[in-house]
Design an enzyme around this catalytic site. Structure first.
Site, PDB file in Angstrom:
ATOM      1  N   VAL A 153     -17.472 -38.164  17.355  1.00  0.00           N
ATOM      2  CA  VAL A 153     -16.998 -39.438  17.894  1.00  0.00           C
ATOM      3  C   VAL A 153     -17.166 -39.529  19.414  1.00  0.00           C
ATOM      4  CG1 VAL A 153     -14.601 -38.629  17.697  1.00  0.00           C
ATOM      5  CG2 VAL A 153     -15.039 -41.037  18.062  1.00  0.00           C
ATOM      6  N   ASP A 154     -16.847 -38.459  20.143  1.00  0.00           N
ATOM      7  CA  ASP A 154     -16.879 -38.564  21.606  1.00  0.00           C
ATOM      8  C   ASP A 154     -18.293 -38.827  22.136  1.00  0.00           C
ATOM      9  OD1 ASP A 154     -14.299 -37.847  21.150  1.00  0.00           O
ATOM     10  OD2 ASP A 154     -14.483 -35.821  21.966  1.00  0.00           O
ATOM     11  N   SER A 155     -19.244 -38.000  21.698  1.00  0.00           N
ATOM     12  CA  SER A 155     -20.589 -38.187  22.242  1.00  0.00           C
ATOM     13  C   SER A 155     -21.192 -39.502  21.761  1.00  0.00           C
ATOM     14  CB  SER A 155     -21.502 -36.997  21.917  1.00  0.00           C
ATOM     15  OG  SER A 155     -21.716 -36.865  20.533  1.00  0.00           O
ATOM     16  N   CYS A 204       9.490 -37.494  39.818  1.00  0.00           N
ATOM     17  CA  CYS A 204       9.553 -36.056  40.094  1.00  0.00           C
ATOM     18  C   CYS A 204       9.147 -35.767  41.550  1.00  0.00           C
ATOM     19  CB  CYS A 204       8.698 -35.295  39.086  1.00  0.00           C
ATOM     20  SG  CYS A 204       9.094 -33.539  39.053  1.00  0.00           S
ATOM     21  N   TYR A 205       7.968 -35.171  41.771  1.00  0.00           N
ATOM     22  CA  TYR A 205       7.524 -34.971  43.161  1.00  0.00           C
ATOM     23  C   TYR A 205       7.537 -36.302  43.901  1.00  0.00           C
ATOM     24  CZ  TYR A 205       4.611 -33.478  47.123  1.00  0.00           C
ATOM     25  OH  TYR A 205       4.131 -33.195  48.372  1.00  0.00           O
ATOM     26  N   SER A 210     -24.036 -35.288  19.269  1.00  0.00           N
ATOM     27  CA  SER A 210     -23.843 -34.400  18.134  1.00  0.00           C
ATOM     28  C   SER A 210     -23.575 -35.171  16.850  1.00  0.00           C
ATOM     29  CB  SER A 210     -22.648 -33.498  18.418  1.00  0.00           C
ATOM     30  OG  SER A 210     -21.471 -34.297  18.499  1.00  0.00           O
ATOM     31  N   GLY A 211     -23.268 -36.464  17.001  1.00  0.00           N
ATOM     32  CA  GLY A 211     -22.829 -37.217  15.835  1.00  0.00           C
ATOM     33  C   GLY A 211     -21.313 -37.248  15.739  1.00  0.00           C
ATOM     34  N   ARG A 226     -21.871 -16.958  18.928  1.00  0.00           N
ATOM     35  CA  ARG A 226     -21.560 -18.087  19.815  1.00  0.00           C
ATOM     36  C   ARG A 226     -22.451 -18.086  21.048  1.00  0.00           C
ATOM     37  NH1 ARG A 226     -16.563 -20.700  19.581  1.00  0.00           N
ATOM     38  NH2 ARG A 226     -15.319 -20.033  17.803  1.00  0.00           N
ATOM     39  N   GLU A 274       6.855 -40.559  31.431  1.00  0.00           N
ATOM     40  CA  GLU A 274       5.538 -40.734  30.807  1.00  0.00           C
ATOM     41  C   GLU A 274       5.310 -39.818  29.602  1.00  0.00           C
ATOM     42  OE1 GLU A 274       6.293 -39.369  33.661  1.00  0.00           O
ATOM     43  OE2 GLU A 274       4.826 -37.933  34.412  1.00  0.00           O
ATOM     44  N   HIS A 300      10.490 -37.110  33.808  1.00  0.00           N
ATOM     45  CA  HIS A 300       9.166 -37.683  33.510  1.00  0.00           C
ATOM     46  C   HIS A 300       9.266 -38.743  32.408  1.00  0.00           C
ATOM     47  CE1 HIS A 300       6.654 -35.022  35.935  1.00  0.00           C
ATOM     48  NE2 HIS A 300       7.593 -34.124  35.724  1.00  0.00           N
ATOM     49  N   GLY A 356       3.955 -33.574  40.843  1.00  0.00           N
ATOM     50  CA  GLY A 356       2.947 -32.673  41.385  1.00  0.00           C
ATOM     51  C   GLY A 356       3.506 -31.271  41.517  1.00  0.00           C
ATOM     52  N   LYS A 412      -7.969 -39.157  22.859  1.00  0.00           N
ATOM     53  CA  LYS A 412      -8.746 -39.275  21.617  1.00  0.00           C
ATOM     54  C   LYS A 412      -8.513 -40.599  20.872  1.00  0.00           C
ATOM     55  CE  LYS A 412     -11.486 -36.906  18.811  1.00  0.00           C
ATOM     56  NZ  LYS A 412     -12.607 -36.048  19.274  1.00  0.00           N
ATOM     57  N   LYS A 425      -1.788 -22.045  12.960  1.00  0.00           N
ATOM     58  CA  LYS A 425      -2.288 -21.633  14.275  1.00  0.00           C
ATOM     59  C   LYS A 425      -1.169 -21.827  15.280  1.00  0.00           C
ATOM     60  CE  LYS A 425      -5.438 -22.742  18.030  1.00  0.00           C
ATOM     61  NZ  LYS A 425      -6.616 -23.463  18.511  1.00  0.00           N
ATOM     62  N   GLU A 451     -10.906 -22.433  13.376  1.00  0.00           N
ATOM     63  CA  GLU A 451     -12.133 -21.854  12.824  1.00  0.00           C
ATOM     64  C   GLU A 451     -11.836 -20.429  12.373  1.00  0.00           C
ATOM     65  OE1 GLU A 451     -14.675 -23.666  12.321  1.00  0.00           O
ATOM     66  OE2 GLU A 451     -14.174 -25.387  13.575  1.00  0.00           O
TER      67      GLU A 451
HETATM   68  P1  XMP Z   1      -9.930 -22.805  17.216  1.00  0.00           P
HETATM   69  O1  XMP Z   1     -10.777 -22.156  16.180  1.00  0.00           O
HETATM   70  O2  XMP Z   1     -10.088 -22.169  18.569  1.00  0.00           O
HETATM   71  O3  XMP Z   1     -10.499 -24.271  17.359  1.00  0.00           O
HETATM   72  O4  XMP Z   1      -8.501 -22.924  16.796  1.00  0.00           O
HETATM   73  C1  XMP Z   1      -9.873 -25.344  18.026  1.00  0.00           C
HETATM   74  C2  XMP Z   1     -10.808 -26.540  17.969  1.00  0.00           C
HETATM   75  O5  XMP Z   1     -11.980 -26.285  18.738  1.00  0.00           O
HETATM   76  C3  XMP Z   1     -13.142 -26.332  17.920  1.00  0.00           C
HETATM   77  N1  XMP Z   1     -14.025 -25.240  18.361  1.00  0.00           N
HETATM   78  C4  XMP Z   1     -15.160 -25.419  19.055  1.00  0.00           C
HETATM   79  N2  XMP Z   1     -15.775 -26.528  19.467  1.00  0.00           N
HETATM   80  N3  XMP Z   1     -17.495 -25.229  20.429  1.00  0.00           N
HETATM   81  C5  XMP Z   1     -16.958 -26.425  20.126  1.00  0.00           C
HETATM   82  O6  XMP Z   1     -17.561 -27.443  20.484  1.00  0.00           O
HETATM   83  C6  XMP Z   1     -16.932 -24.066  20.066  1.00  0.00           C
HETATM   84  O7  XMP Z   1     -17.441 -22.985  20.349  1.00  0.00           O
HETATM   85  C7  XMP Z   1     -15.701 -24.172  19.327  1.00  0.00           C
HETATM   86  N4  XMP Z   1     -14.863 -23.242  18.797  1.00  0.00           N
HETATM   87  C8  XMP Z   1     -13.844 -23.936  18.205  1.00  0.00           C
HETATM   88  C9  XMP Z   1     -12.647 -26.156  16.515  1.00  0.00           C
HETATM   89  O8  XMP Z   1     -13.534 -26.724  15.569  1.00  0.00           O
HETATM   90  C10 XMP Z   1     -11.316 -26.854  16.577  1.00  0.00           C
HETATM   91  O9  XMP Z   1     -11.462 -28.254  16.473  1.00  0.00           O
END
Ligand code: XMP
Length: 525
Positions: free
Chosen positions: A229-231, A77-78, A226-227, A299, A173, A171, A50, A381, A517, A523
């Site tokens: 996996v999570d939703s 740890c804590y 949205s189609g 956006r 874990e 840690h 913590g 995930k 990145k 994106e």
């Molecule tokens: P970036 O472009 O920030 O993206 O490196 C990292 C991850 O996030 C997704 N992404 C978004 N997902 N709404 C979303 O639901 C958004 O406005 C958005 N912008 C980026 C991106 O596809 C990548 O998986």
């Protein structure tokens, strides 16, 4: 059951995750949990790390009754400092923060204190561990022995001689402690004798039971899908739990991929039996995007329009539901939030403080007086994928790359309109189809074709053409915070480029984005 008491470390959930990997069921509760109020008898307790200092006013402390339960306790740890604090208050601010890798030397004991060696059984004498702390023990509590040390922390591991209490400063874990899982397994399996019978099937049963109890016999739930996996996994779980009392809404924002709305509808309704309403709001979205080329503005328009459309539909569904003979108002909003999305870990202030309301739905929760239900919030995930497979969700959906909410609007650089969408959709389809055929889809974390707002000269069929440029992007990443571009071979790129230039009208060149990145983002906008 192992009880994990959370003192707010960013790694707390990794403890429960590692235990699940060992097929051990655990429950994580805020560190302020009263032991008398537990609805189960734990086989052992883990005190997490913590961000506090045990000696500070207002620092969170474990209910002393935990030490009367007679079960093994491991402080991390804590948690180690908390244990020492409880048995003698010997914790000091260290002169030096210790953060990152450290070498741990394990001290073995023989003779009558041997039981204190069990935490490190089967682990080498010298191991690499991950540290992240400022405070340290100044002195051992009475009756405790050191069982491990680092150059900076002589009491990096301690154990009680009289009771099964252990503390470790590092840690176990995190994956940066390669032998961490063995150490946690030693504690949970060898020392606590926890049963290793947790499975994904049991998670599903338990979660369905929990959802039913929460929502009640008439309660209704709404959620956007949205189609992805999570939703989809969250929606399927709701469908299993409450059937048609769960209402899924798919908003077609006009910037989805080729045939995406139709495909998602088909899978969710026909294959998964989810009660789905598709709202085609393409015209509204595209109308508002007309003439807009600034990425942030795009956006915002999409985010706000989404809230508006979803809210309208939610109200309509809610009104219809309230008038139906089955009655029951819609009281709940489903969100497929995963653990990594739950950024803040301030859980010791109580569970309500931990809820991160997605900016998309914050207003909805207030305006419609909805309560949030997040069945995946404990999971990572890969666990959600395993859960999806378990729920019978098709493999290609379970392994789908993420797709951003603003959709193709942030992959079409500059202004978004029907003709640009057509080009982007076709190019993306070709690229993804080729990735799938080459058996690379699962190796890549995310891939797409972006459309650049510039024209280049080319020659096609002996004619000079002046047409647009497609930029392909494919990255490998584990957390989407950092990413590397995927090293396709030349033959593959040649094939994709050839197909795009030949099959997509309006394109005469194809580029491959070789930016990692950071400094790039995944994106393009
Ligand atoms: P970036 O472009 O920030 O993206 O490196 C990292 C991850 O996030 C997704 N992404 C978004 N997902 N709404 C979303 O639901 C958004 O406005 C958005 N912008 C980026 C991106 O596809 C990548 O998986």
């Amino acid at each position: 059951t192992i009880l994990v008491l959370d003192f707010g470390s960013q790694y707390s959930h990794l403890i429960t995750r590692r235990l699940r990997e060992l097929n051990i069921y655990s429950e994580m509760l805020p560190c302020t949990q009263k032991i008398a109020d537990l609805h189960f008898q734990p086989k052992g307790i883990i005190l997490s790390g913590g961000p506090y200092s045990v000696y500070e006013d207002g620092a969170p402390h474990v209910d002393p009754a935990a030490f009367d339960l007679g079960v093994p306790i491991l402080g991390i740890c804590y948690g180690l400092q908390e244990m020492a604090w409880n048995f003698g208050k010997n914790v000091l601010a260290g002169e030096k923060r210790e953060y990152g890798h450290a070498n741990l030397k394990i001290e073995r004991h023989s003779g009558k204190e041997e039981h204190i060696d069990r935490l490190f059984e089967g682990v080498e004498d010298d191991i690499e561990v991950w540290m992240s702390h400022g405070d340290k023990l100044s002195k051992l509590p009475d009756n405790f022995h050191p069982i491990a040390s680092t150059a900076n922390a002589p009491f990096a591991g301690i154990a009680s001689m009289s009771r099964p209490y252990f503390g470790i400063q590092f840690h176990p874990e995190v994956t940066h402690t390669p032998r961490g899982t063995q150490i946690l397994s030693n504690f949970a399996v060898k020392i606590c004798k926890a049963r290793q019978d947790w499975t994904m099937e049991k998670f599903v049963d338990k979660e369905i039971e929990r959802i039913r109890a929460m929502v009640g016999p008439k309660g209704q739930v709404i959620g956007a899908v949205s189609g992805g996996v999570d939703s989809t996994v969250a929606a399927k779980l709701m469908q299993e739990a409450i059937g048609d009392r769960f209402h899924a809404v798919l908003v077609d924002n006009g910037v989805l991929r080729l045939n995406e709305a139709e495909t998602v509808k088909e899978t969710l309704t026909k294959h998964l039996g989810i009660n789905l309403t598709v709202v085609d709001a393409s015209d509204l979205f595209l109308g508002r995007l007309k003439g807009v080329s600034d990425p942030e503005t795009k956006r915002k328009i999409i985010g706000n329009t989404f809230i508006e459309v979803f809210q309208d539909k939610a109200k309509a569904i809610a009104d219809a539901a309230a008038n139906s003979p089955r009655a029951g108002d819609i009281e709940w909003l489903l969100q497929g939030t995963l653990y990594p999305d739950v950024i803040e870990s301030i859980s010791f202030k109580g569970p309500s403080a931990t809820i991160k309301t997605h900016h998309n739905v914050g207003g909805l929760l207030e305006n419609m007086h909805l309560k949030l239900i997040e069945p995946l919030r404990e999971l990572f995930k890969d666990e959600v994928r395993a859960l999806g497979t378990n729920l019978g969700i098709p493999e290609d959906l379970v392994w789908r790359h993420p797709f951003p909410g603003p959709g193709l609007a942030i992959r079409i650089l500059g202004e978004v309109n029907e003709s640009q969408l057509k080009i982007a959709r076709q190019a993306d389809k070709i690229f993804i189809d080729e990735i799938v055929s080459a058996g690379l889809y699962r190796k890549i974390s995310q891939a797409f074709a972006a459309l650049l707002p510039v024209k280049a000269v080319g020659v096609m069929g002996d004619k000079r053409v002046h047409a647009q440029v497609i930029a392909l992007r494919a990255v490998e990443t584990t957390d989407f915070m950092t990413a590397d571009w995927f090293p396709f071979n030349g033959e593959f790129l040649k094939r994709v480029s050839n197909r795009i230039v030949n099959e997509v009208d309006g394109v005469c060149r194809v580029m491959y984005d070789v930016t990692s990145k950071p400094p790039g983002t995944i994106e393009m906008e």
